[in-house]
Design a protein around this motif. Structure first.
Motif, mmCIF file in Angstrom:
data_model
loop_
_atom_site.group_PDB
_atom_site.id
_atom_site.type_symbol
_atom_site.label_atom_id
_atom_site.label_comp_id
_atom_site.label_asym_id
_atom_site.label_seq_id
_atom_site.Cartn_x
_atom_site.Cartn_y
_atom_site.Cartn_z
ATOM 1 N N THR A 49 5.967 5.519 0.348
ATOM 2 C CA THR A 49 5.006 5.868 -0.700
ATOM 3 C C THR A 49 5.354 5.118 -1.987
ATOM 4 O OG1 THR A 49 4.698 8.072 0.222
ATOM 5 C CG2 THR A 49 4.045 7.766 -2.075
ATOM 6 N N LYS A 51 4.790 4.805 -6.086
ATOM 7 C CA LYS A 51 4.362 5.392 -7.359
ATOM 8 C C LYS A 51 4.542 4.300 -8.398
ATOM 9 C CE LYS A 51 3.448 9.676 -6.317
ATOM 10 N NZ LYS A 51 2.162 10.285 -6.585
ATOM 11 N N TYR A 52 3.602 4.188 -9.327
ATOM 12 C CA TYR A 52 3.644 3.058 -10.258
ATOM 13 C C TYR A 52 3.085 3.437 -11.619
ATOM 14 C CZ TYR A 52 -1.341 2.780 -9.441
ATOM 15 O OH TYR A 52 -2.679 3.085 -9.368
ATOM 16 N N SER A 73 -2.659 2.261 -16.592
ATOM 17 C CA SER A 73 -2.973 3.126 -15.458
ATOM 18 C C SER A 73 -1.684 3.539 -14.772
ATOM 19 C CB SER A 73 -3.903 2.418 -14.468
ATOM 20 O OG SER A 73 -3.265 1.298 -13.902
ATOM 21 N N SER A 74 -1.809 4.550 -13.922
ATOM 22 C CA SER A 74 -0.639 5.066 -13.235
ATOM 23 C C SER A 74 -1.065 5.852 -12.009
ATOM 24 C CB SER A 74 0.150 5.976 -14.176
ATOM 25 O OG SER A 74 1.208 6.599 -13.480
ATOM 26 N N SER A 75 -0.179 5.938 -11.027
ATOM 27 C CA SER A 75 -0.444 6.780 -9.865
ATOM 28 C C SER A 75 -0.101 8.243 -10.159
ATOM 29 C CB SER A 75 0.349 6.281 -8.649
ATOM 30 O OG SER A 75 1.737 6.305 -8.925
ATOM 31 N N TRP A 76 0.544 8.505 -11.284
ATOM 32 C CA TRP A 76 0.832 9.868 -11.709
ATOM 33 C C TRP A 76 -0.251 10.313 -12.691
ATOM 34 C CZ3 TRP A 76 5.559 6.848 -11.760
ATOM 35 C CH2 TRP A 76 6.498 7.267 -10.824
#
Length: 91
Positions: A49, A51-52, A73-76
């Motif tokens: 997985t 996350k960035y 932007s972010s995956s969180w």
């Protein structure tokens, strides 16, 4: 102090399990001469997985690119919504 990062390509592979350090791209040492005019991405991988966080890297140096006001932007979701108590990177 023990070294916790590596530039070894084996540590960059997502399928490698023998690397005990985090991968750090050696290009980071050339940051000030690169004249970054695009985005900068920091990514973390665990068990397949990613996350960035993507930052606006324009006109940054090695010390100031990782700032909350530069997040694009972010995956969180907490990053997108600016919901965090502390945000910094130590060098």
């Amino acid at each position: 102090m023990e070294e916790v990062t590596s530039a070894e390509e084996s540590c960059m592979s997502l399928s490698t399990t023998s690397c005990s350090q985090h991968y750090r791209d050696p290009v980071e040492d050339q940051w000030d001469t690169l004249r970054i005019t695009e985005e900068v991405k920091i990514a973390f991988y665990k068990e397949g997985t990613e996350k960035y966080i993507i930052f606006n890297g324009t006109d940054t140096n090695i010390s100031d690119w990782f700032r909350q006001d530069r997040i694009l932007s972010s995956s969180w979701s907490a990053m997108e919504e600016r919901l965090y108590a502390h945000f910094s990177i130590e060098r």
